[in-house]
Enzyme design. Sequence first.
Site, mmCIF file in Angstrom:
data_model
loop_
_atom_site.group_PDB
_atom_site.id
_atom_site.type_symbol
_atom_site.label_atom_id
_atom_site.label_comp_id
_atom_site.label_asym_id
_atom_site.label_seq_id
_atom_site.Cartn_x
_atom_site.Cartn_y
_atom_site.Cartn_z
ATOM 1 N N ASN A 118 -5.835 3.521 -12.844
ATOM 2 C CA ASN A 118 -4.831 2.572 -12.375
ATOM 3 C C ASN A 118 -3.440 3.166 -12.565
ATOM 4 O OD1 ASN A 118 -3.835 -0.111 -11.569
ATOM 5 N ND2 ASN A 118 -3.153 -0.282 -13.681
ATOM 6 N N GLY A 127 0.782 -1.231 0.000
ATOM 7 C CA GLY A 127 0.000 0.000 0.000
ATOM 8 C C GLY A 127 0.812 1.279 0.000
ATOM 9 N N HIS A 140 0.418 2.049 -13.365
ATOM 10 C CA HIS A 140 1.184 0.915 -13.890
ATOM 11 C C HIS A 140 2.658 1.293 -13.923
ATOM 12 C CE1 HIS A 140 1.790 -2.782 -16.151
ATOM 13 N NE2 HIS A 140 2.607 -2.105 -16.938
#
Length: 205
Positions: free
Chosen positions: A107, A12, A109
Amino acid sequence: MKNIAVMFSGNGTDFQALIDGQKNGAFDGRIVVAIASNDRAFGIERARQAGIDCYVCAKYAYRTEEARDTAVREICVRYGVDLIVLAGYLGILTDPLLDWYAGKIINIHPALLPKFGGKGMYGLNVHKAVIEAGEKVSGATVHYSVKEIDAGAIILQRSLEVLPDDTPESLQKRILEQIEHPLLVEAVAMLCAQEDEPVVEEDEE
């Protein structure tokens, strides 16, 4: 102010970057809920320390991936979520979530898409592939999530040099610290400032 959900699977650190960004006023949004894909993710402790409600939606607890995403969707709707951020989330999203929140899921990446994306391209796998391909630069990409893995429209992208003596581990560390964390915060700030619906990449005929 937009309500944000953050989804993660592991340590995280991207989630922590967003927690810190919110605390420092880096974006006009509020993380209202966090969702972990397993109960061993350290991001759960980060959520606890930040006072953010956190739910575990583990794959084994649901009959299908669609059932899990339906549960995730219900959580997000209950919290009035406007934006979902995948911050090191390893699950593959399915229609119940993607369709409901189309154009509102992003997202991060750890590579310069469209290179080194797709199935199996996560974590150290990405950095190993970059080094083995002899790439001179790498970086990170924030993009919209769509049904095809890592194929959504790019929001922000930033690069750095791949050093001759880089290992997958050293490259991962530099990208995380120098690019990935600040880039994700910057992207969230940009989307929180938008008045209009985000534009998503259209499927080619």
